[in-house]
Motif scaffolding. Sequence first.
Motif, PDB file in Angstrom:
ATOM      1  N   ALA A  66       0.916  -1.272  -0.114  1.00  9.26           N
ATOM      2  CA  ALA A  66       0.059   0.056  -0.277  1.00  9.26           C
ATOM      3  C   ALA A  66       0.541   1.538  -0.238  1.00  9.26           C
ATOM      4  N   VAL A  87      -3.607   0.995   5.659  1.00 10.10           N
ATOM      5  CA  VAL A  87      -3.570   0.492   4.095  1.00 10.10           C
ATOM      6  C   VAL A  87      -4.443   0.904   3.072  1.00 10.10           C
ATOM      7  N   CYS A 111      -4.431   4.316   2.026  1.00 14.64           N
ATOM      8  CA  CYS A 111      -3.305   4.701   0.917  1.00 14.64           C
ATOM      9  C   CYS A 111      -3.839   3.976  -0.302  1.00 14.64           C
ATOM     10  N   LEU A 112      -4.859   2.385  -0.139  1.00 15.58           N
ATOM     11  CA  LEU A 112      -5.630   2.447  -1.218  1.00 15.58           C
ATOM     12  C   LEU A 112      -6.521   3.432  -1.700  1.00 15.58           C
TER      13      LEU A 112
END
Lengths: 733, 104
Positions: free
Chosen positions: A87, A150, A153-154
Amino acid sequence: MVDLEREKILSNLAAEDFIGRNVELDMLLRHAKADGKTNALLVSSAPSLGVSELLRQTYDQLFFEQGEVIPFYFALRKSDKTARQSATRFLQNFLQQVIAFRRQDSKILDAVCDVCELAEIAPPGDGYWIDRLTETCQTESRLNNDSAFVRNCLSAPLRALANGAKVFVMLDDLHKAENFTGEIDFIEEINEIFSRSAMPFVFAGRRRFLFGKDVNDTETLEIKPLSFAEAGSLAENLAARYGVKINEQTRDLLAVQFDGNPLFIKTLLQSASEKRFSLDSFQKVEQLYTDEIFGGKIAKFYDAVFDEIAPRIETRKSILSLLFDAQSDEHEKTHVEAWQTRTNLADAEFFRAMRLLNTNEIIGLTSNLVETMGETLVLNDYVAARFRLEIVLQNRALTVGETLSEFVKRAPRLMSEFYRKNSAIGLREILGVFDCQEIPVALLDYSRFKDDLKGAPNEEILKTFRNETEKIILPQIIYTAHTVSFYPQFAQVTERERSAVALGFIESNYTDDDETVWIAAEIDSKLEAKKELAEFWCDRLEMVALMCNFPNYKIWLVAPEGFSPDAIEILQSRAAFGSSKKQVELLVEFLGAKDALGEKINANEYEMVVPMGEDTELIAAQTVEEIAKRHHFAPKAINQIKTALVEACINATEHSHSPDRKIYQKFTVENDKIVITISNRGLRLSDKKAEEIQPNEGRRGWGLKLMKNLMDEVKFEQTDDGTRISMTKYLKK
Amino acid sequence: MNTTITIPAQTAGETATVFAGDYLNKLSGETIERECKRKLEAGAKRLIVNFSETEIVNSIGVSILLGVIDAANNAGAEVIFSDVKEETVELFEMLGLTNHVTLN
């Protein structure tokens, strides 16, 4: 339309060398622009068929177009050990690609920058959301909240979308998530994030990994190996680019031996280029191929795969032994337990290895059975080489020598098998389209066809069929296979592709009584097949029925010229059908099943050489007109082809200073297109001084523009001593 | 192979008509250009280039036609391309010729 002259950004191949994937590339480009039925597209394939390159080409094209959609390509890596690591890289790559696109500067992609540095160089219009995004991720990171980090970020592409930046997300190599450790399920996270969004995205990876993944409302695209013709074109292009001498025979051998695998074709040609080695004979191809198998790039490719599957040497050896044993074992399937016993691995490690073997298509894993991939030639060669060197500890020189000798002997055999396969009429595929259709008896029964219709034009025959009263109903076929798959001994009787078995039901009544099996074979006879031949084949196919325990079966024989009267009596006494090849062609047409038969090699290739000057381009234009007419191109398209050809000839004549003053022309007609290749010796386009190609007051130098506008694809290649222009026009239906 | 060709032409009042051949290339283009210039010098104010026989056109031929249009403009004459086949119209459009000339 894809621009063939755009620069390479993420892609490894020049656009003009990216062959055989036009349909797929077009689908991805349309999907990027939200033309798909859904926003999710699952792109899957067997290993090394070029999915990553396809996505990278898509990226480059969208970057080149500088349209509304910002392309974003991200591939998982083996070095990503956790979802968090991946990520982090995702976010960094995302910002870098968005900024590079916005600034129209692909060099930004080569820079090593962290997220904060990237935020500083963001264009003002994107600065706000990029700052907010980086701040949020840094906060989550400081708090060690992996899950939130995560997810943030994604979700970066969604934040971009919320701020007006439309992004097309391409996530590649998702099968590598299988190796992630930690609590977070990466695939589940991305699925959750993207499937709820409105933005178009692509999930790509190995087909056996992606198969069954629960992605909502998805379109799918499976990437197949290149066709024979496409693989040959790729080999030709790459050979020209790398300066490797090949000929038509070795080009075809590369296409067949590597079974349309673009990676292996490219690898071998690259190695040939590095070693300054010609590939203009079968012996030379096999010599280099042997080097590749024994420690070259192909070996290194598989070494990396096996190292990942089985990090411990002993396990690797066990697996290689099992695979080698399976090559010579007639029983194609073995129990998983047998593999676990031989590898001596604990459950977790064993099933991880088996999953990876399956994802990499080194084996097929179904329920508790292991099936070896008997038709993967390169893999089998690699396994055999390693087995002999590392497990049997055979002398290296002897092993290499014997293997080379075997490969040299095998090459013409491979080609023979391919020629036979290609000339087979495709009984298995034809049987596969039987689905309770009502057809005239004369389509299957040669005695009826011969009396009434032999020699009549197709149109008249088809008209007669439409008015025919005596009809039969075909069974509904649910499964087909080559006869050797049911009864391996049948390989001694005929080639694999020339006989097939089809299981089905009469009139789709699914009862025991309605079960039926058709056993079909294509037989050789220059004249009408005689009684003895018909009897021989009926006996053999009845043997298959007996050995496979098929109580209700129907025999169907196909002979090129049909059957003699006494042979027909034999067929009738066995309640068998006998047809001529012509009948089968008509049957395929009647059933509308041409597509089911797949690509056949088409020998529609014409070559001519004309001298430069004296309006000789008109001779070429008239020739191509005749050819295009013959293949049903529309008059307007024919005129466009002629004009483009004339321009190519003028180009060759005017600019080349050719020493032999000749224009070499090749016209290749395939199922849906004509490809015109014009070559000349002399100055190459890249050799020309700038002033030589300056249009004169804007009134000359239109040739290239015209060719591009008139044809669907135009490609310019510099050869060692001249220029080659390839132009393609598709047959619009 | 002949290196000269003859282009039929006719004049009616201030209107001159020049007939292009089946292939408009450098040679035939230059011949048309010469014939048109002659007609303009003779006082033609309406120049018709008839393409009814023209099957194929190349880019050099088109570039020469632009020279004809320039010459006509300088002489204050109108240029008309007549009986142009659909495919040739497409080509003229591609190369921007239709911005400078009337088609009928």
